[in-house]
Write a protein that holds these residues in place. Structure first.
Motif, PDB file in Angstrom:
ATOM      1  N   VAL A   1      32.293  27.732  -0.651  1.00  0.00           N
ATOM      2  CA  VAL A   1      31.622  26.710   0.157  1.00  0.00           C
ATOM      3  C   VAL A   1      31.706  25.334  -0.501  1.00  0.00           C
ATOM      4  CG1 VAL A   1      29.370  25.926   0.987  1.00  0.00           C
ATOM      5  CG2 VAL A   1      30.147  28.259   1.482  1.00  0.00           C
ATOM      6  N   PRO A   2      31.384  25.179  -1.803  1.00  0.00           N
ATOM      7  CA  PRO A   2      31.536  23.844  -2.413  1.00  0.00           C
ATOM      8  C   PRO A   2      32.971  23.318  -2.358  1.00  0.00           C
ATOM      9  CG  PRO A   2      30.185  25.250  -3.802  1.00  0.00           C
ATOM     10  CD  PRO A   2      30.770  26.136  -2.749  1.00  0.00           C
ATOM     11  N   GLU A   3      33.937  24.218  -2.481  1.00  0.00           N
ATOM     12  CA  GLU A   3      35.340  23.793  -2.414  1.00  0.00           C
ATOM     13  C   GLU A   3      35.673  23.258  -1.024  1.00  0.00           C
ATOM     14  OE1 GLU A   3      39.273  23.062  -3.548  1.00  0.00           O
ATOM     15  OE2 GLU A   3      37.564  23.606  -4.829  1.00  0.00           O
ATOM     16  N   LEU A   4      35.229  23.956   0.010  1.00  0.00           N
ATOM     17  CA  LEU A   4      35.467  23.478   1.369  1.00  0.00           C
ATOM     18  C   LEU A   4      34.733  22.165   1.629  1.00  0.00           C
ATOM     19  CD1 LEU A   4      35.131  26.879   3.297  1.00  0.00           C
ATOM     20  CD2 LEU A   4      37.252  25.618   2.868  1.00  0.00           C
ATOM     21  N   GLN A   5      33.518  22.042   1.110  1.00  0.00           N
ATOM     22  CA  GLN A   5      32.764  20.797   1.283  1.00  0.00           C
ATOM     23  C   GLN A   5      33.464  19.628   0.599  1.00  0.00           C
ATOM     24  OE1 GLN A   5      29.053  22.275  -0.314  1.00  0.00           O
ATOM     25  NE2 GLN A   5      28.094  22.380   1.717  1.00  0.00           N
ATOM     26  N   SER A   6      34.029  19.886  -0.569  1.00  0.00           N
ATOM     27  CA  SER A   6      34.714  18.811  -1.297  1.00  0.00           C
ATOM     28  C   SER A   6      35.944  18.309  -0.544  1.00  0.00           C
ATOM     29  CB  SER A   6      35.121  19.283  -2.694  1.00  0.00           C
ATOM     30  OG  SER A   6      36.204  20.206  -2.629  1.00  0.00           O
TER      31      SER A   6
ATOM     32  N   PRO B   1      43.404  20.404  18.757  1.00  0.00           N
ATOM     33  CA  PRO B   1      42.706  19.236  18.223  1.00  0.00           C
ATOM     34  C   PRO B   1      42.963  19.062  16.743  1.00  0.00           C
ATOM     35  CG  PRO B   1      41.184  21.058  18.598  1.00  0.00           C
ATOM     36  CD  PRO B   1      42.492  21.475  19.161  1.00  0.00           C
ATOM     37  N   ALA B   2      42.568  17.880  16.215  1.00  0.00           N
ATOM     38  CA  ALA B   2      42.707  17.629  14.780  1.00  0.00           C
ATOM     39  C   ALA B   2      41.875  18.644  14.009  1.00  0.00           C
ATOM     40  CB  ALA B   2      42.245  16.206  14.476  1.00  0.00           C
ATOM     41  N   ARG B   3      42.114  18.706  12.702  1.00  0.00           N
ATOM     42  CA  ARG B   3      41.430  19.701  11.872  1.00  0.00           C
ATOM     43  C   ARG B   3      39.926  19.680  12.136  1.00  0.00           C
ATOM     44  NH1 ARG B   3      42.889  20.589   5.672  1.00  0.00           N
ATOM     45  NH2 ARG B   3      44.485  21.852   6.707  1.00  0.00           N
ATOM     46  N   ARG B   4      39.401  20.860  12.425  1.00  0.00           N
ATOM     47  CA  ARG B   4      37.999  20.997  12.775  1.00  0.00           C
ATOM     48  C   ARG B   4      37.186  21.478  11.573  1.00  0.00           C
ATOM     49  NH1 ARG B   4      39.954  25.038  17.224  1.00  0.00           N
ATOM     50  NH2 ARG B   4      41.770  24.867  15.878  1.00  0.00           N
ATOM     51  N   GLU B   5      35.901  21.316  11.671  1.00  0.00           N
ATOM     52  CA  GLU B   5      35.007  21.867  10.661  1.00  0.00           C
ATOM     53  C   GLU B   5      35.118  23.388  10.658  1.00  0.00           C
ATOM     54  OE1 GLU B   5      30.378  22.642  10.979  1.00  0.00           O
ATOM     55  OE2 GLU B   5      30.755  20.534  10.505  1.00  0.00           O
ATOM     56  N   VAL B   6      35.302  23.970   9.489  1.00  0.00           N
ATOM     57  CA  VAL B   6      35.375  25.423   9.370  1.00  0.00           C
ATOM     58  C   VAL B   6      33.995  26.017   9.606  1.00  0.00           C
ATOM     59  CG1 VAL B   6      35.840  27.348   7.796  1.00  0.00           C
ATOM     60  CG2 VAL B   6      37.316  25.335   7.775  1.00  0.00           C
ATOM     61  N   ARG B   7      33.947  27.088  10.399  1.00  0.00           N
ATOM     62  CA  ARG B   7      32.690  27.753  10.707  1.00  0.00           C
ATOM     63  C   ARG B   7      32.720  29.163  10.158  1.00  0.00           C
ATOM     64  NH1 ARG B   7      29.522  24.989  13.863  1.00  0.00           N
ATOM     65  NH2 ARG B   7      30.344  23.091  14.805  1.00  0.00           N
TER      66      ARG B   7
ATOM     67  N   GLY C   1      35.942  18.077   2.743  1.00  0.00           N
ATOM     68  CA  GLY C   1      35.461  17.469   3.967  1.00  0.00           C
ATOM     69  C   GLY C   1      35.643  18.309   5.208  1.00  0.00           C
ATOM     70  N   VAL C   2      35.763  19.641   5.032  1.00  0.00           N
ATOM     71  CA  VAL C   2      35.995  20.521   6.185  1.00  0.00           C
ATOM     72  C   VAL C   2      34.842  21.498   6.400  1.00  0.00           C
ATOM     73  CG1 VAL C   2      38.507  20.351   6.059  1.00  0.00           C
ATOM     74  CG2 VAL C   2      37.321  22.146   4.770  1.00  0.00           C
ATOM     75  N   TYR C   3      33.725  21.281   5.715  1.00  0.00           N
ATOM     76  CA  TYR C   3      32.584  22.175   5.881  1.00  0.00           C
ATOM     77  C   TYR C   3      31.315  21.354   5.789  1.00  0.00           C
ATOM     78  CZ  TYR C   3      29.872  26.499   5.645  1.00  0.00           C
ATOM     79  OH  TYR C   3      29.010  27.528   5.931  1.00  0.00           O
ATOM     80  N   LYS C   4      30.343  21.689   6.609  1.00  0.00           N
ATOM     81  CA  LYS C   4      29.119  20.908   6.690  1.00  0.00           C
ATOM     82  C   LYS C   4      28.350  20.908   5.365  1.00  0.00           C
ATOM     83  CE  LYS C   4      26.888  24.796   9.126  1.00  0.00           C
ATOM     84  NZ  LYS C   4      28.158  25.506   9.385  1.00  0.00           N
TER      85      LYS C   4
ATOM     86  N   LEU D   1      42.366  29.991   3.768  1.00  0.00           N
ATOM     87  CA  LEU D   1      41.542  29.917   4.974  1.00  0.00           C
ATOM     88  C   LEU D   1      41.984  28.782   5.876  1.00  0.00           C
ATOM     89  CD1 LEU D   1      37.965  30.545   3.490  1.00  0.00           C
ATOM     90  CD2 LEU D   1      39.301  32.132   4.899  1.00  0.00           C
ATOM     91  N   LEU D   2      42.248  27.624   5.288  1.00  0.00           N
ATOM     92  CA  LEU D   2      42.665  26.475   6.089  1.00  0.00           C
ATOM     93  C   LEU D   2      44.039  26.698   6.710  1.00  0.00           C
ATOM     94  CD1 LEU D   2      41.346  23.558   3.853  1.00  0.00           C
ATOM     95  CD2 LEU D   2      40.352  24.448   5.960  1.00  0.00           C
ATOM     96  N   ALA D   3      44.917  27.381   5.985  1.00  0.00           N
ATOM     97  CA  ALA D   3      46.241  27.679   6.539  1.00  0.00           C
ATOM     98  C   ALA D   3      46.131  28.622   7.737  1.00  0.00           C
ATOM     99  CB  ALA D   3      47.138  28.284   5.460  1.00  0.00           C
ATOM    100  N   TRP D   4      45.313  29.658   7.600  1.00  0.00           N
ATOM    101  CA  TRP D   4      45.102  30.574   8.717  1.00  0.00           C
ATOM    102  C   TRP D   4      44.481  29.832   9.904  1.00  0.00           C
ATOM    103  CZ3 TRP D   4      46.003  35.672  10.014  1.00  0.00           C
ATOM    104  CH2 TRP D   4      46.558  36.496   9.029  1.00  0.00           C
ATOM    105  N   ALA D   5      43.491  28.991   9.635  1.00  0.00           N
ATOM    106  CA  ALA D   5      42.823  28.268  10.719  1.00  0.00           C
ATOM    107  C   ALA D   5      43.804  27.392  11.481  1.00  0.00           C
ATOM    108  CB  ALA D   5      41.676  27.427  10.155  1.00  0.00           C
ATOM    109  N   GLU D   6      44.689  26.724  10.753  1.00  0.00           N
ATOM    110  CA  GLU D   6      45.647  25.834  11.405  1.00  0.00           C
ATOM    111  C   GLU D   6      46.723  26.623  12.146  1.00  0.00           C
ATOM    112  OE1 GLU D   6      48.699  22.159  10.304  1.00  0.00           O
ATOM    113  OE2 GLU D   6      47.284  22.910   8.805  1.00  0.00           O
TER     114      GLU D   6
END
Length: 466
Positions: free
Chosen positions: A414-419, A2-8, A421-424, A383-388
């Motif tokens: 966390v603020p970086e991931l939120q900025s 699926p397209a890029r998902r929210e990181v958990r 758009g990949v974290y709640k 983190l995003l590279a590993w996730a993908e």
């Protein structure tokens, strides 16, 4: 994919002064020596909830690591997952200090019975308002088997056969014993429970027998969220059938991705949507405002890593006594009764062989999983590279120096991931299952094998589908 998902995210913890990095309890700013206090756990829970983590994932092991050198001396002296507390008992403490945070609690089904275990989980699910998951493990330490009065641990694949039997009995108790509406709390009529809506379940399996009604009324989730960490050939089949979330490791994206693909393929073959399983990859993250500061922290922490404690851990996990390994001798594959998937990962053809020096390294080789050091933007990139690349949903963040490594992650990453758009930015309402799977209800999905045991559905022989 699926397209890029929210990181958990989960905070990966253990109710012990030492977890995956032996010796870091000695660091002057580390607080894990206070693991046996309420304040330690409430502080951790509040930090994780402030960071909007999905949960605190509590590892556990029954027994002590006595493979290294043929005894448990190193594990005890170096606090290599010893001593330890019962993880079930720290959950209510954390739940009382939070509102949304979930809890993945490890329990070894080999040393439990479905009848009483089902009530313990139901109790936790009630007391937390539906925020409990069960990390299903089957046990691999011979010391644990001896402690429980057995001559030896169950053989690797037999453990999973017993696991199938245990889960069938547990599903019957959680899903099939009490009907919806059985509990009436009718003060005027003097009826708390309608007996006609509470049914005895009968289970006569090869390993477990149950004949009785579930002891607890249905909890918010009935069946807890089901976590699993088996990535051996047999473990993958078990996880693909039952798990809703899987914890795995892998020191390269290719290795981790291979495990993820095989599990998703097995889930599809079992009639489940492969993406009905959340994949969490273990990771150690050292972050600071600048890369230079993060590297300094890494070097500072590394001075406290205890090599002998690391050897005790790896020997226990693999079932291979590293005391017999020469410093530069590569680890060779051996079939053991311990974590076969770890032995396979450490001896993969084409990879540089692992040696004693690798196991003592505070770095990627020692972590056997992502080991990320850098500024907030660099950590987020990694983190995003590993996730993908590995097709995972998120990460179990390993404890290094507590509490500063998790606090730094919450404050900086966390603020970086939120900025991006990949974290709640806030928690969804609902129980843990609804938070992990938005848009679903609090109960197991109808496609999950456990749902077939609900009251009113046709009988279903779980083993017949295996």
């Amino acid at each position: 994919m699926p397209a890029r998902r929210e990181v958990r995210l989960n905070a990966f913890q253990m109710a012990s002064p030492g977890h995956t990095w032996a010796g870091l309890w000695r660091h002057p700013r580390d607080t894990t020596a206070a693991y046996n206090t309420l304040d330690y756990w409430t502080a951790l829970a509040r930090t994780a909830e402030r960071g909007l983590f999905d949960g605190v994932f509590l590892a556990d092991v029954i027994g002590q690591y006595d493979v290294y050198g043929g005894n448990a001396d190193a594990a005890l002296a170096r606090a290599a997952q010893a001593p330890s507390l019962d993880p079930f008992l720290v959950v209510p403490t954390m739940a009382a200090a939070t509102r949304h945070l979930g809890f993945g609690v490890t329990a070894n089904l080999t040393y439990e019975h479905p009848y009483t275990f089902a009530r313990r989980i139901t109790t936790l699910d009630h007391l937390t308002g539906g925020r409990v998951g069960w990390n299903i493990v089957t046990g691999y330490l011979e010391s644990g088997a001896r402690g429980m009065g057995l001559s030896e641990a169950r053989a690797h694949d037999v453990r999973y056969e017993a696991g199938e039997d245990f889960l069938e009995a547990a599903y019957k108790l959680w899903e099939g014993s009490w009907e919806d509406g059985a509990v009436q709390r009718d003060r005027a009529g003097g009826v708390f429970t309608d007996p006609g809506k509470v049914h005895s379940i009968h289970h006569d399996g090869p390993y477990y027998r149950v004949d009785g009604r579930h002891l607890g009324e249905p909890s918010p989730q009935r069946t807890p969220v089901l976590y699993q960490a088996g990535t051996s050939s047999r473990g993958k089949l078990f996880a693909a059938r039952h798990a809703e979330a899987i914890f795995l490791n892998g020191h390269t994206p290719a290795l981790a991705g291979k495990a993820v693909r095989s599990i998703r393929e097995a889930a599809r073959a079992a009639g489940r949507d492969p993406y009905d399983i959340r994949m969490f990859l273990g990771a150690t993250v050292i972050v600071a405002p600048t890369r230079a500061e993060a590297l300094d922290l890494r070097d500072e922490y590394a001075r406290y890593v205890d090599a002998e404690g690391q050897f005790a851990l790896v020997s226990g996990w693999t079932g291979i006594d590293l005391a017999g390994l020469k410093p530069d001798e590569p680890l060779a594959y051996q079939e053991t009764n311990a974590m076969r998937s770890l032995v396979e990962n450490l001896t993969q053809p084409g990879e540089r062989p692992f040696t004693l020096a690798d196991f003592a390294e505070f770095g990627p080789r020692g972590a056997r999983a992502p080991f990320i050091v850098g500024s907030p933007s660099e950590v987020a990139d990694a983190l995003l590279a590993w996730a993908e690349q590995a097709d995972v949903d998120g990460f179990n963040l390993t404890r290094a120096v507590a509490p500063e490594t998790i606090e730094a992650f919450v404050d900086l990453v966390v603020p970086e991931l939120q900025s991006r758009g990949v974290y709640k930015t806030r928690y969804a309402e609902g129980v843990l299952r609804e938070k992990l799977f938005p848009g679903t209800g609090p109960l197991l999905k109808d496609s999950h094998p456990g749902a077939a045991f609900r009251v009113g559905r046709p009988p279903h022989a779980l083993r017949a589908a295996s």
